[in-house]
Scaffold this motif. Structure first.
Motif, PDB file in Angstrom:
ATOM      1  N   SER A 123       6.302   6.350   2.302  1.00  0.00           N
ATOM      2  CA  SER A 123       5.847   7.695   2.657  1.00  0.00           C
ATOM      3  C   SER A 123       4.327   7.770   2.565  1.00  0.00           C
ATOM      4  CB  SER A 123       6.479   8.742   1.734  1.00  0.00           C
ATOM      5  OG  SER A 123       6.058   8.544   0.405  1.00  0.00           O
ATOM      6  N   GLY A 124       3.776   8.752   3.232  1.00  0.00           N
ATOM      7  CA  GLY A 124       2.335   8.935   3.235  1.00  0.00           C
ATOM      8  C   GLY A 124       1.671   8.068   4.277  1.00  0.00           C
ATOM      9  N   VAL A 125       0.377   7.876   4.101  1.00  0.00           N
ATOM     10  CA  VAL A 125      -0.396   7.025   4.997  1.00  0.00           C
ATOM     11  C   VAL A 125      -1.314   6.143   4.158  1.00  0.00           C
ATOM     12  CG1 VAL A 125      -0.366   8.650   6.928  1.00  0.00           C
ATOM     13  CG2 VAL A 125      -2.232   8.727   5.300  1.00  0.00           C
ATOM     14  N   ALA A 126      -1.769   5.063   4.768  1.00  0.00           N
ATOM     15  CA  ALA A 126      -2.724   4.174   4.108  1.00  0.00           C
ATOM     16  C   ALA A 126      -3.678   3.640   5.163  1.00  0.00           C
ATOM     17  CB  ALA A 126      -1.997   3.021   3.422  1.00  0.00           C
ATOM     18  N   MET A 127      -4.910   3.417   4.762  1.00  0.00           N
ATOM     19  CA  MET A 127      -5.894   2.794   5.650  1.00  0.00           C
ATOM     20  C   MET A 127      -5.975   1.318   5.260  1.00  0.00           C
ATOM     21  SD  MET A 127      -7.063   5.013   7.806  1.00  0.00           S
ATOM     22  CE  MET A 127      -8.608   4.398   8.410  1.00  0.00           C
ATOM     23  N   ALA A 139       0.820  -1.218   0.000  1.00  0.00           N
ATOM     24  CA  ALA A 139       0.000   0.000   0.000  1.00  0.00           C
ATOM     25  C   ALA A 139       0.850   1.264   0.000  1.00  0.00           C
ATOM     26  CB  ALA A 139      -0.925   0.000   1.225  1.00  0.00           C
ATOM     27  N   MET A 140       2.069   1.164   0.537  1.00  0.00           N
ATOM     28  CA  MET A 140       2.964   2.320   0.631  1.00  0.00           C
ATOM     29  C   MET A 140       4.347   1.910   0.128  1.00  0.00           C
ATOM     30  SD  MET A 140       1.800   3.359   4.506  1.00  0.00           S
ATOM     31  CE  MET A 140       3.254   4.293   4.781  1.00  0.00           C
ATOM     32  N   PRO A 141       4.515   1.709  -1.165  1.00  0.00           N
ATOM     33  CA  PRO A 141       5.765   1.161  -1.697  1.00  0.00           C
ATOM     34  C   PRO A 141       7.027   1.914  -1.309  1.00  0.00           C
ATOM     35  CG  PRO A 141       4.100   1.290  -3.420  1.00  0.00           C
ATOM     36  CD  PRO A 141       3.551   1.992  -2.210  1.00  0.00           C
ATOM     37  N   ASP A 142       6.949   3.235  -1.212  1.00  0.00           N
ATOM     38  CA  ASP A 142       8.160   3.997  -0.889  1.00  0.00           C
ATOM     39  C   ASP A 142       8.240   4.377   0.587  1.00  0.00           C
ATOM     40  OD1 ASP A 142       6.178   5.903  -0.790  1.00  0.00           O
ATOM     41  OD2 ASP A 142       7.158   7.298  -2.162  1.00  0.00           O
ATOM     42  N   ASP A 157      -7.698  -2.227   6.725  1.00  0.00           N
ATOM     43  CA  ASP A 157      -8.623  -2.817   7.696  1.00  0.00           C
ATOM     44  C   ASP A 157      -9.085  -1.792   8.730  1.00  0.00           C
ATOM     45  OD1 ASP A 157      -8.280  -5.196   6.342  1.00  0.00           O
ATOM     46  OD2 ASP A 157      -6.834  -6.001   7.770  1.00  0.00           O
ATOM     47  N   GLY A 158      -9.309  -0.568   8.277  1.00  0.00           N
ATOM     48  CA  GLY A 158      -9.822   0.470   9.145  1.00  0.00           C
ATOM     49  C   GLY A 158      -8.805   1.104  10.075  1.00  0.00           C
ATOM     50  N   LYS A 159      -7.525   0.774   9.886  1.00  0.00           N
ATOM     51  CA  LYS A 159      -6.488   1.354  10.741  1.00  0.00           C
ATOM     52  C   LYS A 159      -5.482   2.100   9.884  1.00  0.00           C
ATOM     53  CE  LYS A 159      -6.817  -2.133  14.294  1.00  0.00           C
ATOM     54  NZ  LYS A 159      -6.121  -3.156  15.069  1.00  0.00           N
ATOM     55  N   MET A 160      -5.082   3.266  10.389  1.00  0.00           N
ATOM     56  CA  MET A 160      -4.118   4.068   9.652  1.00  0.00           C
ATOM     57  C   MET A 160      -2.716   3.485   9.799  1.00  0.00           C
ATOM     58  SD  MET A 160      -3.193   8.112   9.970  1.00  0.00           S
ATOM     59  CE  MET A 160      -2.066   7.932  11.325  1.00  0.00           C
ATOM     60  N   GLN A 161      -2.027   3.382   8.694  1.00  0.00           N
ATOM     61  CA  GLN A 161      -0.637   2.923   8.667  1.00  0.00           C
ATOM     62  C   GLN A 161       0.205   4.093   8.173  1.00  0.00           C
ATOM     63  OE1 GLN A 161      -0.259  -0.098   9.965  1.00  0.00           O
ATOM     64  NE2 GLN A 161      -2.464  -0.386   9.969  1.00  0.00           N
ATOM     65  N   ASP A 162       1.304   4.365   8.860  1.00  0.00           N
ATOM     66  CA  ASP A 162       2.155   5.488   8.466  1.00  0.00           C
ATOM     67  C   ASP A 162       3.594   5.015   8.292  1.00  0.00           C
ATOM     68  OD1 ASP A 162       3.004   5.074  11.055  1.00  0.00           O
ATOM     69  OD2 ASP A 162       2.276   6.984  11.826  1.00  0.00           O
ATOM     70  N   ASP A 163       4.510   5.974   8.201  1.00  0.00           N
ATOM     71  CA  ASP A 163       5.904   5.603   7.953  1.00  0.00           C
ATOM     72  C   ASP A 163       6.501   4.769   9.084  1.00  0.00           C
ATOM     73  OD1 ASP A 163       5.826   7.910   9.601  1.00  0.00           O
ATOM     74  OD2 ASP A 163       7.872   8.444   9.027  1.00  0.00           O
ATOM     75  N   ALA A 164       6.044   4.974  10.311  1.00  0.00           N
ATOM     76  CA  ALA A 164       6.557   4.183  11.434  1.00  0.00           C
ATOM     77  C   ALA A 164       6.122   2.724  11.314  1.00  0.00           C
ATOM     78  CB  ALA A 164       6.090   4.770  12.758  1.00  0.00           C
ATOM     79  N   THR A 165       4.856   2.504  10.973  1.00  0.00           N
ATOM     80  CA  THR A 165       4.408   1.113  10.810  1.00  0.00           C
ATOM     81  C   THR A 165       5.012   0.506   9.549  1.00  0.00           C
ATOM     82  OG1 THR A 165       2.325   1.850   9.800  1.00  0.00           O
ATOM     83  CG2 THR A 165       2.286   1.324  12.146  1.00  0.00           C
ATOM     84  N   TRP A 166       5.279   1.338   8.546  1.00  0.00           N
ATOM     85  CA  TRP A 166       5.946   0.839   7.340  1.00  0.00           C
ATOM     86  C   TRP A 166       7.331   0.302   7.698  1.00  0.00           C
ATOM     87  CZ3 TRP A 166      10.433   1.636   4.666  1.00  0.00           C
ATOM     88  CH2 TRP A 166      10.490   1.139   3.366  1.00  0.00           C
ATOM     89  N   LYS A 167       8.062   1.024   8.527  1.00  0.00           N
ATOM     90  CA  LYS A 167       9.401   0.580   8.933  1.00  0.00           C
ATOM     91  C   LYS A 167       9.334  -0.743   9.686  1.00  0.00           C
ATOM     92  CE  LYS A 167      11.232   5.251   9.126  1.00  0.00           C
ATOM     93  NZ  LYS A 167      11.606   6.373   9.988  1.00  0.00           N
TER      94      LYS A 167
END
Length: 76
Positions: A35-39, A30-33, A41-51
């Motif tokens: 950056s940004g955010v993605a929803m 959902a966030m290949p690079d 399953d109803g939960k926000m994912q950001d760069d910290a969760t991406w890492k």
């Protein structure tokens, strides 16, 4: 060092759970690079969760190299 009868236990304890890896892969898709955010399953994912997801998937790839059964379960 491990005794031979401890290897299966160590793999189970130190390998990421299949569900955790599959969810982490969804975050990376959902966030290949990273950056940004993605929803998801109803939960926000950001760069910290991406890492965190990247660490989980990288570890799963290492485990999958030695364990074909987990490789298949992880979808590699």
């Amino acid at each position: 060092s491990l005794a031979p009868n401890q290897i299966a236990i160590a793999r189970r304890v130190f390998s990421p759970e299949v569900g955790e890896v599959l969810f982490a892969k969804r975050i990376l898709e959902a966030m290949p690079d990273g950056s940004g955010v993605a929803m998801i399953d109803g939960k926000m994912q950001d760069d910290a969760t991406w890492k965190q997801a990247k660490v989980i998937v990288d570890l799963a790839r290492l485990v999958a190299r030695k364990d074909p059964e987990l490789a298949a379960a992880y979808g590699f």
